[in-house]
Design a protein around this motif. Structure first.
Motif, PDB file in Angstrom:
ATOM      1  N   SER A  48      -0.361   8.691 -23.596  1.00 29.53           N
ATOM      2  CA  SER A  48      -0.385   7.769 -22.466  1.00 29.53           C
ATOM      3  C   SER A  48       0.492   8.244 -21.312  1.00 29.53           C
ATOM      4  O   SER A  48       0.208   7.936 -20.154  1.00 29.53           O
ATOM      5  N   ALA A  49       1.557   8.984 -21.614  1.00 26.29           N
ATOM      6  CA  ALA A  49       2.400   9.505 -20.543  1.00 26.29           C
ATOM      7  C   ALA A  49       1.619  10.453 -19.647  1.00 26.29           C
ATOM      8  O   ALA A  49       1.707  10.384 -18.411  1.00 26.29           O
ATOM      9  N   GLY A  50       0.842  11.347 -20.261  1.00 26.98           N
ATOM     10  CA  GLY A  50       0.001  12.222 -19.448  1.00 26.98           C
ATOM     11  C   GLY A  50      -1.092  11.480 -18.711  1.00 26.98           C
ATOM     12  O   GLY A  50      -1.390  11.781 -17.546  1.00 26.98           O
ATOM     13  N   LEU A  51      -1.673  10.478 -19.359  1.00 25.60           N
ATOM     14  CA  LEU A  51      -2.723   9.697 -18.696  1.00 25.60           C
ATOM     15  C   LEU A  51      -2.182   8.874 -17.532  1.00 25.60           C
ATOM     16  O   LEU A  51      -2.898   8.623 -16.560  1.00 25.60           O
ATOM     17  N   SER A  52      -0.925   8.419 -17.633  1.00 25.52           N
ATOM     18  CA  SER A  52      -0.353   7.649 -16.529  1.00 25.52           C
ATOM     19  C   SER A  52      -0.204   8.516 -15.282  1.00 25.52           C
ATOM     20  O   SER A  52      -0.389   8.032 -14.157  1.00 25.52           O
ATOM     21  N   VAL A  53       0.122   9.788 -15.469  1.00 24.59           N
ATOM     22  CA  VAL A  53       0.190  10.697 -14.320  1.00 24.59           C
ATOM     23  C   VAL A  53      -1.192  10.864 -13.700  1.00 24.59           C
ATOM     24  O   VAL A  53      -1.360  10.836 -12.470  1.00 24.59           O
ATOM     25  N   ILE A  54      -2.203  11.020 -14.547  1.00 22.57           N
ATOM     26  CA  ILE A  54      -3.575  11.117 -14.032  1.00 22.57           C
ATOM     27  C   ILE A  54      -3.959   9.849 -13.286  1.00 22.57           C
ATOM     28  O   ILE A  54      -4.564   9.894 -12.208  1.00 22.57           O
ATOM     29  N   GLY A  55      -3.590   8.688 -13.858  1.00 26.06           N
ATOM     30  CA  GLY A  55      -3.902   7.426 -13.192  1.00 26.06           C
ATOM     31  C   GLY A  55      -3.227   7.294 -11.848  1.00 26.06           C
ATOM     32  O   GLY A  55      -3.828   6.783 -10.885  1.00 26.06           O
ATOM     33  N   ALA A  56      -1.979   7.752 -11.746  1.00 23.97           N
ATOM     34  CA  ALA A  56      -1.275   7.686 -10.463  1.00 23.97           C
ATOM     35  C   ALA A  56      -1.950   8.557  -9.417  1.00 23.97           C
ATOM     36  O   ALA A  56      -2.092   8.159  -8.251  1.00 23.97           O
ATOM     37  N   ILE A  57      -2.398   9.748  -9.815  1.00 25.77           N
ATOM     38  CA  ILE A  57      -3.058  10.648  -8.864  1.00 25.77           C
ATOM     39  C   ILE A  57      -4.427  10.112  -8.475  1.00 25.77           C
ATOM     40  O   ILE A  57      -4.801  10.128  -7.288  1.00 25.77           O
ATOM     41  N   VAL A  58      -5.183   9.615  -9.460  1.00 22.29           N
ATOM     42  CA  VAL A  58      -6.514   9.065  -9.160  1.00 22.29           C
ATOM     43  C   VAL A  58      -6.389   7.834  -8.264  1.00 22.29           C
ATOM     44  O   VAL A  58      -7.139   7.681  -7.283  1.00 22.29           O
ATOM     45  N   GLY A  59      -5.452   6.943  -8.595  1.00 20.91           N
ATOM     46  CA  GLY A  59      -5.271   5.753  -7.764  1.00 20.91           C
ATOM     47  C   GLY A  59      -4.858   6.100  -6.360  1.00 20.91           C
ATOM     48  O   GLY A  59      -5.342   5.496  -5.380  1.00 20.91           O
ATOM     49  N   ASP A  60      -3.971   7.071  -6.209  1.00 27.39           N
ATOM     50  CA  ASP A  60      -3.542   7.468  -4.871  1.00 27.39           C
ATOM     51  C   ASP A  60      -4.675   8.144  -4.114  1.00 27.39           C
ATOM     52  O   ASP A  60      -4.759   8.045  -2.886  1.00 27.39           O
ATOM     53  N   PHE A  61      -5.553   8.834  -4.834  1.00 27.49           N
ATOM     54  CA  PHE A  61      -6.680   9.507  -4.186  1.00 27.49           C
ATOM     55  C   PHE A  61      -7.632   8.500  -3.552  1.00 27.49           C
ATOM     56  O   PHE A  61      -8.170   8.736  -2.471  1.00 27.49           O
ATOM     57  N   PHE A  62      -7.852   7.366  -4.224  1.00 28.37           N
ATOM     58  CA  PHE A  62      -8.814   6.382  -3.731  1.00 28.37           C
ATOM     59  C   PHE A  62      -8.162   5.259  -2.926  1.00 28.37           C
ATOM     60  O   PHE A  62      -8.824   4.652  -2.082  1.00 28.37           O
ATOM     61  N   PHE A  63      -6.891   4.955  -3.203  1.00 30.92           N
ATOM     62  CA  PHE A  63      -6.195   3.916  -2.431  1.00 30.92           C
ATOM     63  C   PHE A  63      -5.178   4.607  -1.543  1.00 30.92           C
ATOM     64  O   PHE A  63      -4.017   4.752  -1.895  1.00 30.92           O
ATOM     65  N   GLY A  64      -5.607   5.038  -0.392  1.00 30.04           N
ATOM     66  CA  GLY A  64      -4.779   5.878   0.464  1.00 30.04           C
ATOM     67  C   GLY A  64      -3.894   5.099   1.396  1.00 30.04           C
ATOM     68  O   GLY A  64      -3.890   5.372   2.604  1.00 30.04           O
ATOM     69  N   ILE A  69     -10.838  -3.518  -7.882  1.00 33.30           N
ATOM     70  CA  ILE A  69      -9.374  -3.499  -7.780  1.00 33.30           C
ATOM     71  C   ILE A  69      -8.936  -3.591  -6.329  1.00 33.30           C
ATOM     72  O   ILE A  69      -8.009  -4.335  -5.984  1.00 33.30           O
ATOM     73  N   SER A  70      -9.594  -2.845  -5.458  1.00 37.33           N
ATOM     74  CA  SER A  70      -9.235  -2.909  -4.031  1.00 37.33           C
ATOM     75  C   SER A  70      -9.568  -4.267  -3.431  1.00 37.33           C
ATOM     76  O   SER A  70      -8.871  -4.736  -2.526  1.00 37.33           O
ATOM     77  N   PHE A  71     -10.617  -4.917  -3.921  1.00 39.51           N
ATOM     78  CA  PHE A  71     -10.987  -6.245  -3.404  1.00 39.51           C
ATOM     79  C   PHE A  71      -9.964  -7.299  -3.817  1.00 39.51           C
ATOM     80  O   PHE A  71      -9.643  -8.207  -3.048  1.00 39.51           O
ATOM     81  N   TRP A  72      -9.432  -7.193  -5.045  1.00 41.92           N
ATOM     82  CA  TRP A  72      -8.505  -8.201  -5.551  1.00 41.92           C
ATOM     83  C   TRP A  72      -7.051  -7.933  -5.157  1.00 41.92           C
ATOM     84  O   TRP A  72      -6.312  -8.859  -4.843  1.00 41.92           O
ATOM     85  N   TRP A  73      -6.646  -6.662  -5.222  1.00 43.50           N
ATOM     86  CA  TRP A  73      -5.218  -6.363  -5.028  1.00 43.50           C
ATOM     87  C   TRP A  73      -4.936  -5.438  -3.851  1.00 43.50           C
ATOM     88  O   TRP A  73      -3.815  -4.970  -3.698  1.00 43.50           O
ATOM     89  N   GLY A  74      -5.938  -5.173  -3.016  1.00 42.83           N
ATOM     90  CA  GLY A  74      -5.698  -4.329  -1.860  1.00 42.83           C
ATOM     91  C   GLY A  74      -5.739  -2.856  -2.214  1.00 42.83           C
ATOM     92  O   GLY A  74      -6.225  -2.448  -3.268  1.00 42.83           O
ATOM     93  N   THR A  75      -5.192  -2.042  -1.322  1.00 41.19           N
ATOM     94  CA  THR A  75      -5.243  -0.587  -1.502  1.00 41.19           C
ATOM     95  C   THR A  75      -3.845   0.032  -1.471  1.00 41.19           C
ATOM     96  O   THR A  75      -3.687   1.203  -1.125  1.00 41.19           O
ATOM     97  N   GLY A  76      -2.831  -0.732  -1.841  1.00 43.54           N
ATOM     98  CA  GLY A  76      -1.468  -0.219  -1.815  1.00 43.54           C
ATOM     99  C   GLY A  76      -0.988   0.241  -3.179  1.00 43.54           C
ATOM    100  O   GLY A  76      -1.755   0.605  -4.066  1.00 43.54           O
ATOM    101  N   THR A  77       0.334   0.181  -3.324  1.00 47.28           N
ATOM    102  CA  THR A  77       0.967   0.669  -4.560  1.00 47.28           C
ATOM    103  C   THR A  77       0.559  -0.162  -5.766  1.00 47.28           C
ATOM    104  O   THR A  77       0.396   0.368  -6.878  1.00 47.28           O
ATOM    105  N   ARG A  78       0.359  -1.467  -5.582  1.00 50.54           N
ATOM    106  CA  ARG A  78      -0.003  -2.329  -6.713  1.00 50.54           C
ATOM    107  C   ARG A  78      -1.310  -1.877  -7.345  1.00 50.54           C
ATOM    108  O   ARG A  78      -1.432  -1.834  -8.577  1.00 50.54           O
TER     109      ARG A  78
END
Length: 295
Positions: free
Chosen positions: A222-238, A150-159
């Protein structure tokens, strides 16, 4: 010998005043019902919360040495540093708002994509057999294995963070929506066929109304999982706006136990709030109808 007629005896029927006899009982019953509801709904989590807080203090002051107390700071220290200190708490709130926006975008994309795929699969078994195995495979792949791609294709930002949210929260929407669309009664399908209803009419008036309970069950998950996904994504894409995941990593690296626990608590509050929001929407949309049908 003369017959003597027996005098007619009139029996008076006394009707009690129902208002006088039932009013005190009804008030007492209401008070008992309220006390029972309070005892059944409020007391159990309150008592368990007090037990957990006591266990928290026990671990902090008894099980942990003073030099290791940063691993689990006591509750009052977390409140003082993480919540009552406005500088720290405002930083957590800003990061939480950033993660909330990412979670909302990811959830909206998942809802649109999940509804589309579930609707398509519900119309033909061929497409269901073709698509569903890949959805299961995507759900089974650990998200950490996809982070470098994901970071290789779309970078490490909000996307990239939004994409992680979509990957994590998409599968429950597809599964529950597909199950709901396929759960309409066969007799109702026969009735629609008898009236020569087309696919759009069948979807709009039969399949989607029947699928509403299952759809909202998937949305809440899915609403709860989306919050987890946002935190996990922010943790790795800083990169980009600082989210709650970046704060968690920073606090962990700096050994700031109070702020770390406060950030974890606020992350949990966000997940619970989103879950309750969709529960409230479910009750407003189908609550009375679903309760009546179940009864």
């Amino acid at each position: 010998m003369t017959d003597v007629d027996a005098p007619a005896v009139e029996t008076a029927t006394v009707t009690p005043n129902l208002g006088d006899t039932l009013a005190p009982k009804s008030g007492t019953a209401v008070q008992k019902s309220r006390a029972r509801v309070f005892a059944e709904t409020v007391l159990p989590p309150l008592i368990l919360g007090l037990i957990l807080i006591a266990l928290w203090y026990f671990i902090s002051y008894v099980m942990l040495e003073e030099r290791k107390r940063f691993l689990l700071e006591p509750p009052h220290a977390v409140l003082q540093e993480g919540f009552f200190d406005w500088e720290n708490f405002s930083e957590i709130l800003r990061a939480l708002w950033s993660s909330t926006k990412v979670a909302v975008w990811g959830l909206l994309i998942s809802i649109g994509l999940g509804f589309f795929l579930a609707t398509v699969m519900s119309q033909t078994k061929l497409l269901e057999r073709a698509i569903f195995p890949y959805m299961v495979t995507l759900q089974a792949v650990p998200i950490l294995a996809l982070v470098p791609m994901i970071s290789f294709w779309w970078g490490t930002g909000t996307r990239s963070r939004v994409i992680v949210c979509v990957i994590i929260s998409l599968f429950p929407i597809i599964v529950n929506t597909l199950f709901g669309l396929q759960s309409a009664e066969r007799g109702m399908h026969d009735l629609f066929t008898l009236h020569h209803a087309n696919r759009v009419t069948r979807l709009r008036k039969l399949m989607f109304p029947a699928a509403m309970p299952a759809i909202f069950a998937g949305l809440r998950i899915s609403a709860g999982l989306s919050v987890i996904g946002a935190i996990v994504g922010d943790f790795f894409f800083g990169r980009g706006d600082v989210g709650i995941g970046q704060l968690l990593r920073r606090y962990a690296n700096q050994l700031d136990g109070e702020q770390l626990l406060a950030a974890v608590m606020m992350s949990s509050v966000l997940g619970v709030a989103v879950f309750l929001l969709f529960g409230w929407i479910q009750n407003r949309v189908i609550g009375k109808w679903y309760d009546a049908s179940g009864a």
